[in-house]
Design an enzyme around this catalytic site. Structure first.
Site, mmCIF file in Angstrom:
data_model
loop_
_atom_site.group_PDB
_atom_site.id
_atom_site.type_symbol
_atom_site.label_atom_id
_atom_site.label_comp_id
_atom_site.label_asym_id
_atom_site.label_seq_id
_atom_site.Cartn_x
_atom_site.Cartn_y
_atom_site.Cartn_z
ATOM 1 N N LYS A 236 49.696 54.741 39.702
ATOM 2 C CA LYS A 236 48.469 55.344 40.267
ATOM 3 C C LYS A 236 48.770 55.888 41.678
ATOM 4 C CE LYS A 236 45.837 52.327 37.302
ATOM 5 N NZ LYS A 236 44.593 51.648 37.010
ATOM 6 N N GLY B 133 42.035 46.848 36.108
ATOM 7 C CA GLY B 133 42.026 46.333 37.473
ATOM 8 C C GLY B 133 41.025 45.217 37.713
ATOM 9 N N ASN C 62 52.060 52.494 35.286
ATOM 10 C CA ASN C 62 51.307 53.560 35.947
ATOM 11 C C ASN C 62 51.064 53.112 37.387
ATOM 12 O OD1 ASN C 62 49.473 55.417 36.867
ATOM 13 N ND2 ASN C 62 47.820 54.847 35.457
ATOM 14 N N GLU D 202 40.318 57.012 35.181
ATOM 15 C CA GLU D 202 40.075 57.297 36.609
ATOM 16 C C GLU D 202 39.970 58.801 36.838
ATOM 17 O OE1 GLU D 202 43.322 54.883 37.985
ATOM 18 O OE2 GLU D 202 42.196 53.107 37.383
ATOM 19 N N HIS E 54 43.393 59.771 31.843
ATOM 20 C CA HIS E 54 43.135 58.405 32.325
ATOM 21 C C HIS E 54 41.676 58.305 32.739
ATOM 22 C CE1 HIS E 54 43.284 54.726 34.637
ATOM 23 N NE2 HIS E 54 44.440 54.468 34.050
ATOM 24 N N SER F 56 44.554 45.284 32.709
ATOM 25 C CA SER F 56 44.857 43.914 33.145
ATOM 26 C C SER F 56 45.936 43.240 32.296
ATOM 27 C CB SER F 56 43.587 43.060 33.188
ATOM 28 O OG SER F 56 42.690 43.584 34.156
ATOM 29 N N GLU G 228 42.665 51.957 26.747
ATOM 30 C CA GLU G 228 42.394 51.251 28.000
ATOM 31 C C GLU G 228 40.883 51.084 28.172
ATOM 32 O OE1 GLU G 228 45.943 51.781 30.871
ATOM 33 O OE2 GLU G 228 44.544 53.406 31.224
HETATM 34 P P1 13P Z 1 45.681 47.520 35.464
HETATM 35 O O1 13P Z 1 46.895 47.012 34.704
HETATM 36 O O2 13P Z 1 45.840 47.434 36.940
HETATM 37 O O3 13P Z 1 44.430 46.906 34.934
HETATM 38 O O4 13P Z 1 45.590 49.097 35.161
HETATM 39 C C1 13P Z 1 45.665 49.541 33.856
HETATM 40 C C2 13P Z 1 45.738 51.023 33.866
HETATM 41 O O5 13P Z 1 44.785 51.703 34.225
HETATM 42 C C3 13P Z 1 47.011 51.638 33.480
HETATM 43 O O6 13P Z 1 46.882 53.010 33.298
#
Ligand code: 13P
Length: 261
Positions: free
Chosen positions: A21, A182, A19, A108, A106, A221, A176
């Protein structure tokens, strides 16, 4: 596709999805062609590789993967097919650009755009309409984990974010934990195992034997140094990778972890 290792007897093909983002300009498409080349040279067969770049790159990204080793997905869609929704993208538009998947719900988007389970459910319906496979994200906050509410939260998100038609369609779930995204923090292997087991049970409760077929990815992560341990856990059928998917040199190590299981 011959599937290696512990997945040989199961029917779920493992998936490693990146992803991106809100990252990636045209010059980053080189990462896609590199990855596609590497996968072609490795004759990689241990799993299915997906990249979800920003929508602006989707069509070009598909063209860059000339060996067809990578499938592509969007990161969000509107629930309507078309209309007066300035700035939004429909599932049909993603499919038109070559997407086969779409990430929905997601954390976010749930946090920054107020997406509720009800909205996610409508978007999942839109993905089915456009013949996209939704990758539906669920996960608890740090506060919910500390209050011992993590399982309850995730199971309710699954129940309320999936329409009943999910039974007749392909879906992918991504667990997640919000606090792991992150941050470099990762749940213990036992915590991941417990959550994925509960998710599997919930899918079977809701969709009967179909619930055994849906891949459940872990995200948060995931890095080259923890991928093998996480991917070895029962009911972890792959990973949804953020930061470490942006550089092919990192992402390929996570993909290779599938071969070591
Ligand atoms: P990270 O791997 O950067 O922690 O992000 C995970 C994520 O949100 C994938 O959708």
């Amino acid at each position: 596709m011959p599937i290696k290792g512990r997945f040989m007897n199961g029917t779920i093909v493992p998936i490693i999805a990146g992803n991106w983002k809100m990252n990636g300009l045209i010059e980053q498409l080189a990462e896609i062609s590199n990855l596609d080349n590497m996968l072609e040279q490795m004759q990689h067969k241990a799993g299915h590789i997906i990249i979800c770049p920003p929508a602006t790159l989707l069509n070009m990204a598909k063209k860059c993967a000339k060996y067809g080793q990578i499938s592509f997905g969007g990161q969000n869609c509107h629930w309507e097919e078309r209309g007066a929704h300035t700035g939004d993208i429909s599932a049909e538009m993603l499919a038109d650009c070559g997407a086969l998947y779409v990430i929905l719900g997601h954390s976010e988007r749930r946090m920054e755009h107020g997406e509720t389970d009800e909205i996610v459910q409508k978007k999942v319906g839109a993905a089915f309409r456009a013949k996209l496979t939704p990758i539906i994200c669920v996960g608890e906050s740090e506060k919910e984990r500390k209050a011992n509410m993590a399982v309850e939260k995730v199971l309710s998100q699954i129940k309320n974010s999936l329409p009943s038609e999910a039974k007749n369609n392909k879906i992918i779930i991504a667990y997640e934990p919000i606090w792991a995204i992150g941050t470099g923090l990762v749940p213990t292997l036992d915590e991941i195992k417990e959550m994925h087991q509960k998710i599997r049970e919930q899918l079977v409760n809701l969709f009967g034997e179909h619930g055994m077929q849906y891949p459940i990815l872990y995200g948060g992560s995931m890095k080259p140094d923890n991928a093998k341990n996480i991917l070895s856990i029962k009911n972890v059928n792959g990973g949804l990778v953020g930061g470490a998917s942006l550089k092919t040199s990192e992402f390929i190590k996570i993909i290779k972890a599938l071969d070591e299981i």
